[in-house]
Design an enzyme around this catalytic site. Structure first.
Site, PDB file in Angstrom:
ATOM      1  N   SER A  19       0.833  -1.213   0.000  1.00  0.00           N
ATOM      2  CA  SER A  19       0.000   0.000   0.000  1.00  0.00           C
ATOM      3  C   SER A  19       0.862   1.256   0.000  1.00  0.00           C
ATOM      4  O   SER A  19       2.053   1.202   0.281  1.00  0.00           O
ATOM      5  CB  SER A  19      -0.878   0.025   1.254  1.00  0.00           C
ATOM      6  OG  SER A  19      -1.641  -1.146   1.345  1.00  0.00           O
TER       7      SER A  19
HETATM    8  N1  SAH Z   1       0.024  -5.328   4.504  1.00  0.00           N
HETATM    9  C1  SAH Z   1       0.599  -5.637   3.217  1.00  0.00           C
HETATM   10  C2  SAH Z   1      -0.406  -5.422   2.103  1.00  0.00           C
HETATM   11  C3  SAH Z   1      -0.678  -6.693   1.466  1.00  0.00           C
HETATM   12  S1  SAH Z   1      -1.931  -6.700   0.205  1.00  0.00           S
HETATM   13  C4  SAH Z   1       1.838  -4.834   2.981  1.00  0.00           C
HETATM   14  O1  SAH Z   1       2.137  -3.940   3.778  1.00  0.00           O
HETATM   15  O2  SAH Z   1       2.555  -5.133   2.031  1.00  0.00           O
HETATM   16  C5  SAH Z   1      -3.084  -7.816   0.984  1.00  0.00           C
HETATM   17  C6  SAH Z   1      -2.588  -9.183   1.311  1.00  0.00           C
HETATM   18  O3  SAH Z   1      -3.678  -9.911   1.866  1.00  0.00           O
HETATM   19  C7  SAH Z   1      -2.101  -9.973   0.112  1.00  0.00           C
HETATM   20  O4  SAH Z   1      -0.784 -10.417   0.338  1.00  0.00           O
HETATM   21  C8  SAH Z   1      -3.080 -11.149   0.019  1.00  0.00           C
HETATM   22  O5  SAH Z   1      -2.490 -12.354  -0.422  1.00  0.00           O
HETATM   23  C9  SAH Z   1      -3.573 -11.259   1.449  1.00  0.00           C
HETATM   24  N2  SAH Z   1      -4.871 -11.911   1.598  1.00  0.00           N
HETATM   25  C10 SAH Z   1      -5.998 -11.720   0.869  1.00  0.00           C
HETATM   26  N3  SAH Z   1      -7.000 -12.488   1.321  1.00  0.00           N
HETATM   27  C11 SAH Z   1      -6.496 -13.208   2.352  1.00  0.00           C
HETATM   28  C12 SAH Z   1      -7.050 -14.189   3.229  1.00  0.00           C
HETATM   29  N4  SAH Z   1      -8.314 -14.614   3.132  1.00  0.00           N
HETATM   30  N5  SAH Z   1      -6.237 -14.704   4.193  1.00  0.00           N
HETATM   31  C13 SAH Z   1      -4.948 -14.299   4.312  1.00  0.00           C
HETATM   32  N6  SAH Z   1      -4.379 -13.370   3.524  1.00  0.00           N
HETATM   33  C14 SAH Z   1      -5.137 -12.829   2.549  1.00  0.00           C
END
Ligand code: SAH
Length: 193
Positions: A43
């Protein structure tokens, strides 16, 4: 104002975001989201800071994070809490995040590869819950795993755009919520997509 706002802002300034990026490293200081592989994104930094401040972490808190992704959000939280328990469905992303956080000396992080809509029952309850993927509604299990006086930050809404919610559980267990801002996150995969 949160209890640790000043320290969190300083840590945010010091933390090298390029360590969490796969490509585009030279653009790490640009306030925008970038791809991290597997169709996921890191993000924009101003939003990660805003979410961290909104969560109001405390030094004794145990935090559940759903969506480890690059580990950047984890790295902003970990120094200010007792422990971060972070769940990610894509094992390869989590492995990379684990290496980065280890190199930064952040050893109060626990990792689970799995579906965040189940939370992390063995580690519950949590004082704070940070969700970094967009859910269609607040997963019931996460409400259950939130401790009394707990707080959760979660983007809720359709893929086109979500409300970033602050969900508060009071000491009696009643839930209230308010809108922090409007955001666009990658989808929360599974039942709550
Ligand atoms: N906090 C992260 C942003 C990641 S984007 C950062 O700072 O980089 C969102 C993430 O949520 C992705 O890696 C995706 O794979 C994960 N995600 C989506 N649905 C999910 C679920 N049901 N359980 C676990 N992770 C999930």
């Amino acid at each position: 104002m949160g209890r640790q706002d000043e320290q969190i802002r300083r840590h945010f300034q010091d933390l090298d975001r390029s360590l969490f990026m796969e490509d585009h490293q030279e653009q790490a200081s640009v306030d925008a989201a970038f791809p991290i592989g597997h169709g996921q994104t890191i993000s924009q930094p101003s939003l990660v800071l805003q979410m961290t401040l909104a969560l109001d972490p405390g030094p004794e808190d145990r935090v559940l994070e759903i969506g480890t992704g690059s580990g950047y959000q984890t790295a902003l939280l970990a120094p200010f809490v007792r422990e971060v328990c972070t769940v990610e469905r894509i094992g390869e992303l989590q492995e990379k995040a684990r290496k980065r956080l280890k190199e930064l000396g952040m050893d109060n992080v626990r990792y689970l590869e799995g579906d965040g809509s189940l939370g992390w029952p063995q580690m519950a309850p949590f004082d704070r819950i940070m969700v970094t993927a967009a859910a269609s509604r607040i997963p019931d299990v996460l409400i259950e795993q939130l401790a009394p006086s707990g707080k959760m930050v979660i983007p809720v809404g359709p893929p086109s755009g979500q409300e970033l919610l602050l969900v508060v559980k009071d000491r009696q267990g009643s839930i209230s919520q308010s809108v922090i801002t409007y955001v666009r996150f990658v989808p929360f995969v599974g039942e709550y997509q």
